[in-house]
Design a protein around this motif. Structure first.
Motif, mmCIF file in Angstrom:
data_model
loop_
_atom_site.group_PDB
_atom_site.id
_atom_site.type_symbol
_atom_site.label_atom_id
_atom_site.label_comp_id
_atom_site.label_asym_id
_atom_site.label_seq_id
_atom_site.Cartn_x
_atom_site.Cartn_y
_atom_site.Cartn_z
ATOM 1 N N UNK A 43 0.753 -1.163 0.069
ATOM 2 C CA UNK A 43 -0.126 0.010 -0.044
ATOM 3 C C UNK A 43 0.952 1.073 -0.033
ATOM 4 N N UNK A 44 0.800 2.023 -0.978
ATOM 5 C CA UNK A 44 1.510 3.235 -1.227
ATOM 6 C C UNK A 44 0.850 4.475 -0.748
ATOM 7 N N UNK A 45 1.327 5.144 0.340
ATOM 8 C CA UNK A 45 0.881 6.566 0.799
ATOM 9 C C UNK A 45 1.564 7.400 0.279
ATOM 10 N N UNK A 46 0.854 8.426 -0.482
ATOM 11 C CA UNK A 46 1.518 9.683 -1.116
ATOM 12 C C UNK A 46 1.092 10.945 -0.493
ATOM 13 N N UNK A 47 1.714 11.915 0.085
ATOM 14 C CA UNK A 47 1.120 13.035 0.464
ATOM 15 C C UNK A 47 1.999 14.236 -0.124
ATOM 16 N N UNK A 48 1.153 15.267 -0.289
ATOM 17 C CA UNK A 48 1.788 16.486 -0.627
ATOM 18 C C UNK A 48 1.349 17.856 0.402
ATOM 19 N N UNK A 49 2.382 18.757 0.700
ATOM 20 C CA UNK A 49 2.033 19.869 1.320
ATOM 21 C C UNK A 49 2.030 21.153 0.229
ATOM 22 N N UNK A 50 0.792 21.744 0.181
ATOM 23 C CA UNK A 50 1.149 22.970 -0.889
ATOM 24 C C UNK A 50 1.090 24.211 -0.188
ATOM 25 N N UNK A 51 1.912 25.207 -0.658
ATOM 26 C CA UNK A 51 1.901 26.252 0.023
ATOM 27 C C UNK A 51 0.929 27.501 -0.751
ATOM 28 N N UNK A 52 -0.188 27.706 -0.166
ATOM 29 C CA UNK A 52 -1.293 28.152 -0.798
ATOM 30 C C UNK A 52 -0.759 29.579 -1.531
ATOM 31 N N UNK A 53 -0.071 30.420 -0.988
ATOM 32 C CA UNK A 53 0.292 31.824 -1.605
ATOM 33 C C UNK A 53 0.907 31.393 -3.150
ATOM 34 N N UNK A 54 2.048 30.399 -3.369
ATOM 35 C CA UNK A 54 2.644 30.380 -4.470
ATOM 36 C C UNK A 54 1.901 29.002 -5.336
ATOM 37 N N UNK A 55 1.143 28.296 -4.537
ATOM 38 C CA UNK A 55 0.577 26.866 -5.108
ATOM 39 C C UNK A 55 1.744 26.190 -5.714
ATOM 40 N N UNK A 56 2.630 25.986 -4.729
ATOM 41 C CA UNK A 56 3.870 25.145 -4.958
ATOM 42 C C UNK A 56 4.102 24.049 -3.958
#
Lengths: 181, 143
Positions: A148-161
């Motif tokens: 089972x592969x768990x992928x997470x991303x934290x996006x900075x809202x101001x720059x959408x990166x």
């Protein structure tokens, strides 16, 4: 003799099986399933992801208690489960330690806020946490393997990166489910 | 018929899980359970251990403990482990954080399963979430 044998058989059938008992939900005597993600798998992945996120330079540079909003976690596996199980493993320790301010978009709370005529400004999120859960299955003879592969991303809202990304894989192998690990 | 019924009863006995449980209980009585062992960092550096499993030394070695601070000022620790045996081992590890006065500030509930090949070295790392967490207690079970 017939009656005694029949009674003995009946007693055996009644006494067969393991009686239900309580187990420590965080202990090692839990069922290990090959076909689905177990609670301990969510805990393992969630804890590993949490540790990875809080040590990332971008998260550390975000200040004392950045505002976090939970985005969508896509379940791309063959089994149905609530993805909040994974997210809570991350958000509960963060919120309780005061490391993030979590935006809660509960409908009742929002309605109560409107009714109270509150003029307090709802904070805008600094970060959005989103991700995906995938699975891979293979077998060799009677041995089955589930990853089972768990992928997470934290996006900075101001720059959408994306300022942090990580992947944690939980792999289980065996011919049948078992108790304990 | 008289002979058939006891045979049937024997068949039920063989397939019955309660019989396996009895065997498990006997085995448990003969083999000590995998006890939890502890390694705790010290304020002055290094670490102290509390080994409750007499067979632990034959399975795993605790080589070192390093303590540092993250950019945000939170305590981070690393424990180095080595499988010194000729067999593959599984280390179940978990962390507890302690304040300067020894009280528990944070606790990782779940066990992290870490398989180790013979001779393999691994480093387990933990970072505190609270600024009051000063020392780390590693809970470890070797199988």
């Amino acid at each position: 003799m017939n009656k005694i044998s029949l009674l003995a058989m009946a007693a055996l059938i009644v006494g067969c099986g393991t009686p239900a008992s309580y187990k420590d939900s965080e202990g090692r005597q839990l069922v290990v399933s090959l076909e689905k993600i177990d609670l301990q798998d969510f805990a393992t992945a969630g804890n590993a992801m949490l540790q990875s996120m809080i040590t990332s330079p971008a998260f550390n540079a975000a200040g004392a208690s950045p505002v976090l909003q939970v985005g969508q976690i896509t379940n791309d596996t063959g089994t149905n489960f609530d993805t909040s199980v994974l997210l809570s493993k991350m958000t509960v320790p963060l919120v309780n330690a005061g490391r993030v301010t979590l935006i809660e978009s509960d409908a009742v709370a929002s309605a109560a806020r409107k009714n109270a005529g509150s003029s307090a400004k709802v904070p805008q999120p600094d970060f959005v946490l989103s991700g995906k859960i995938l699975e891979d299955r293979s077998n060799a003879g009677s041995t089955r393997q589930s990853s089972f592969v768990f992928q997470l991303t934290l996006v900075e809202v101001k720059r959408s990166v994306a300022i942090w990304k990580d992947e944690k894989i939980v792999t289980k192998q065996g011919s049948k489910n078992s108790v304990g690990f | 018929m008289n002979k058939l019924l006891p045979l049937l009863a024997l068949g039920f006995l063989t397939g019955c899980t309660s019989v396996i449980n009895t065997g498990d209980k006997i085995e448990r009585a003969l083999t000590p359970p995998d006890a939890v062992n502890y390694a705790t960092t010290r304020p002055e550096g290094g670490f102290s251990t509390q080994i409750n499993d007499s067979r632990f030394g034959n399975k795993l070695e605790l080589l070192a403990a390093r303590k540092s601070k993250t950019a945000g000022g939170f305590t981070q620790v690393q424990f180095d482990l080595r499988n010194g045996s000729y067999l593959g081992q599984t280390a179940n590890v978990s962390f507890e954080w302690l304040a300067a006065d020894g009280s528990v500030t944070e606790r990782q509930g779940n066990w992290m399963v870490t398989p180790l090949e013979p001779g393999a070295l691994t480093t387990v790392t933990a970072t505190a979430l609270k600024s009051t967490s000063a020392e780390c207690r590693l809970r470890i079970i070797a199988r």
